[in-house]
Design a protein around this motif. Structure first.
Motif, short mmCIF file in Angstrom:
data_model
loop_
_atom_site.label_atom_id
_atom_site.label_comp_id
_atom_site.label_asym_id
_atom_site.label_seq_id
_atom_site.Cartn_x
_atom_site.Cartn_y
_atom_site.Cartn_z
N LEU A 506 34.93 34.43 -9.15
CA LEU A 506 36.00 34.69 -10.22
C LEU A 506 35.06 34.72 -11.51
O LEU A 506 33.82 34.33 -11.70
CB LEU A 506 37.14 33.69 -10.55
N PRO A 507 35.35 35.33 -12.64
CA PRO A 507 34.55 35.44 -13.99
C PRO A 507 34.19 34.02 -14.52
O PRO A 507 33.15 34.13 -14.93
CB PRO A 507 35.49 36.23 -15.09
N ALA A 512 35.95 32.38 -4.80
CA ALA A 512 37.48 33.18 -4.49
C ALA A 512 37.52 33.99 -3.40
O ALA A 512 36.47 34.38 -2.75
CB ALA A 512 37.77 33.84 -5.78
N VAL A 513 38.72 34.27 -2.93
CA VAL A 513 38.93 35.48 -1.91
C VAL A 513 39.52 36.56 -2.78
O VAL A 513 40.49 36.49 -3.58
CB VAL A 513 39.71 34.87 -0.97
N ARG A 514 39.01 37.87 -2.26
CA ARG A 514 39.55 38.89 -3.06
C ARG A 514 40.06 39.91 -1.92
O ARG A 514 39.29 40.27 -1.08
CB ARG A 514 38.43 39.74 -3.66
N LEU A 515 41.16 40.45 -2.22
CA LEU A 515 41.99 41.19 -1.33
C LEU A 515 41.93 42.73 -2.05
O LEU A 515 42.42 42.63 -3.23
CB LEU A 515 43.65 40.87 -0.94
N GLY A 545 44.30 32.88 -10.45
CA GLY A 545 43.61 34.07 -10.19
C GLY A 545 44.40 35.35 -11.13
O GLY A 545 44.49 35.18 -12.13
N ALA A 546 44.02 36.41 -10.61
CA ALA A 546 44.31 37.75 -11.24
C ALA A 546 44.56 38.87 -10.11
O ALA A 546 44.12 38.75 -9.25
CB ALA A 546 43.34 38.04 -12.21
N TRP A 562 43.49 41.95 -5.57
CA TRP A 562 44.12 40.54 -5.81
C TRP A 562 43.22 39.52 -5.60
O TRP A 562 42.53 39.67 -4.34
CB TRP A 562 45.33 40.53 -4.91
N GLU A 563 43.08 38.55 -6.35
CA GLU A 563 42.03 37.43 -6.06
C GLU A 563 42.48 36.37 -6.48
O GLU A 563 43.08 36.05 -7.53
CB GLU A 563 40.56 37.78 -6.91
#
Length: 566
Positions: A506-507, A512-515, A545-546, A562-563
């Protein structure tokens, strides 16, 4: 001497002939327009676009400033849809909720479907007046829309542009148009009903796939709730199973806040539970006021369907589908389709339960075979080997050999004890471990292949199963389900790629996990609903997340990212 009657004068005759000829010429000129209008109404099967064309054609043919069409609902006592022409969007927004046809002049047209022509709308006693911000309307013409004796709705025009009242020619043309409109609406309704049945069938296939995939039972029940919510266009879908104390417990849900209701038990003395346990469906128009609904959970909802999940005379649980307060009740066709969906889901539940029992039995048999082989073969051989070593130990005169053989015999004894412990463990019931995240992602992809008509491609980066936590994993699956649902509902795509990256950052530097779900469809329109995308953002933000979306590579299609923290 009496003066001649003006009607007998030659000039008057010529004037009347000219008036009749002018009227005939006007009608002749408007016949092609009428034919073109009816042809345009009859094209297309999308109900909303059909209604828009009807309104525009009606206003054009009668030289009216405003046109409207009200479609009568299935019970025939109110309007299920109301479409206008000539009313600007900002004015319609200021007016607020469209009329429901239960009162006033529109209600009179529904109760007594005969043509109504008024020179002064405000002077008619049946007129209930206009809401604030409503455009001024004086002249009015309304005709029923019929097909083979059935009333589908009413067609209205108001405020003729020239200021004159509507005449017989307007009534005749509007009646002809209403006949064509009735046929078009009938075709559109048939088409919509066929599409709706197809969607429910696809939903049943997706549920069956989820239940028979051998995955986590909780995830499969969530799929049942999500599919029911989506197909019925409702606010929430809930699956209930029998509780130990006799009531029904909410075990899975889909909606804006599904987790808040998990574990809630509807007590056994509830009239709804009693009916469901008997295998009877319960339909509620307003869950907040119906005396049969006794849980506070229903206070937030209005119309509700409670359907037994029964198969072979056995009630396995229940499915509840709820709409928000103030929304329209479920129609008869929706009730029928939902009941069939529940029956199919119950059958899939029963088959899945039988399949799991069969698989569990096969595991038990295999474990029992392994335990017998270990006991009858391995332990006996180890025991015999130990006895031979003990004899060799007694015969040997070398102290070092005796000590080494003794240690080997001791190790064999320990090994025999460990094998006996393993045999005991094999005879116990195996713990059911939940499916890993990778398996659940693949299951969602396989389910999405049914409505899409093709299977999305997939890619995993990093140790997804070991890094992603349970809460984040559940929300990622829900986000994936929502994203794939948006694709097959709106994108018209021919290719979809799903990637899950457990090595993202993440920033703010957190792991993180990112979809990522990318399609090659038509993209996201400038206007329209964004409820599904907002749901994705809420899920991500609740975990820190965001979520974002935009055009894909080279500006084509849509990519949803989506993360959330691991």
């Amino acid at each position: 001497m009496a003066e001649p009657d003006p009607k007998d004068s030659p000039g008057a005759a010529t004037q009347d002939d000219g008036g009749l000829q002018g009227l005939a010429a006007e009608l002749t000129a408007r016949v092609p327009q009428l034919l073109e209008g009816t042809r345009s109404v009859g094209t297309g099967l999308e109900l909303r676009s059909t209604l828009d064309r009807i309104c525009a054609t009606a206003a054009e043919l009668t030289h009216a400033r405003y046109g409207a069409i009200g479609v009568v609902d299935e019970p025939g006592d109110s309007l299920s849809d109301f479409v206008t022409h000539g009313v600007p969007d900002e004015v319609a927004h200021a007016i607020g909720r469209p009329p429901d046809g239960r009162t006033g002049l529109l209600g009179a047209l529904i109760r007594d479907p005969v043509p109504i022509r008024l020179n002064d709308l405000s002077a008619d006693p049946r007129s209930a007046g206009f809401p604030r911000s409503h455009p001024r309307m004086r002249t009015f013409l309304g005709v029923p829309i019929r097909v083979r004796g059935d009333v589908f709705g009413n067609l209205y025009v108001a405020e003729k542009r020239c200021g004159a009242p509507f005449d017989d020619d307007d009534l005749h043309m509007l009646s002809v148009l209403a006949t064509e409109a009735g046929i078009a609406i009938g075709h559109a309704r048939t088409y919509e009903a066929a599409r709706q049945r197809e969607r429910w069938i696809d939903g049943s296939v997706a549920v069956t796939t989820a239940l028979l995939s051998g995955g986590d039972a909780e995830d499969a029940l969530t799929v049942v709730a999500e599919q029911a919510r989506r197909l019925a266009g409702s606010a929430a879908g809930i699956v209930l199973l029998p509780a130990e104390e006799g009531g029904l417990e909410i075990v899975a849900g889909a909606g804006d806040q599904p987790s808040t209701s998990l574990g809630v038990i509807i007590p056994a003395h509830s009239p709804v539970v009693a009916a469901l346990r008997r295998g009877e469906a319960v339909f509620v128009d307003d869950a907040a006021t119906d005396p049969r609904v006794i849980t506070r959970l229903a206070d937030r909802f209005g119309p509700q369907m409670l359907l037994p999940l029964s198969s072979g005379g056995r009630v396995l649980g229940a499915l509840s589908i709820l709409r928000k307060r103030g929304e329209r009740p479920f129609t008869e066709s929706e009730r029928t389709l939902a009941t069939q969906f529940a029956a199919q889901a119950a059958l899939a539940l029963k088959v899945a339960e039988t399949q799991r029992d069969r698989e569990r039995l096969a595991v038990y048999e295999d474990r029992d075979r392994i335990a017998r082989d270990l006991h009858d073969l391995v332990i006996q051989r180890l025991f015999a080997t130990g006895m031979m070593l003990e004899r060799a130990q007694r015969r040997s005169a070398v102290p070092g050999v005796q000590a080494g053989v003794g240690r080997a015999v001791d190790e064999l004894d320990v090994t025999i004890q460990e094998i006996r412990t393993a045999i005991f463990a094999l005879q116990q019931e195996p713990a059911e471990a939940p499916s890993g995240l990778r398996t659940r992602v693949l299951r969602e992809i396989n389910m999405a292949a049914v409505p899409l008509g093709f299977k999305p491609t997939h890619r995993f980066l990093g140790p997804v199963d070991s890094l992603v936590g349970e809460l984040t994993g559940k929300n990622l699956i829900a986000a994936l389900r929502e994203a794939l649902s948006n694709v097959f509902r709106h994108a018209r795509a021919s290719h979809v790629e799903v990637s899950v990256d457990a090595t993202a950052v993440l920033p703010d530097g957190r792991d993180a996990v990112r979809l990522c779900v990318a399609d090659d469809g038509v993209g996201i329109p400038d206007s329209g609903r964004r409820s599904g995308l907002r749901n994705l953002a809420r899920r991500a933000e609740s975990l820190g997340g965001a979520s974002r979306y935009g055009p894909g590579e080279e500006g084509a299609g849509t990519t949803v990212v989506w993360e959330a923290p691991l």
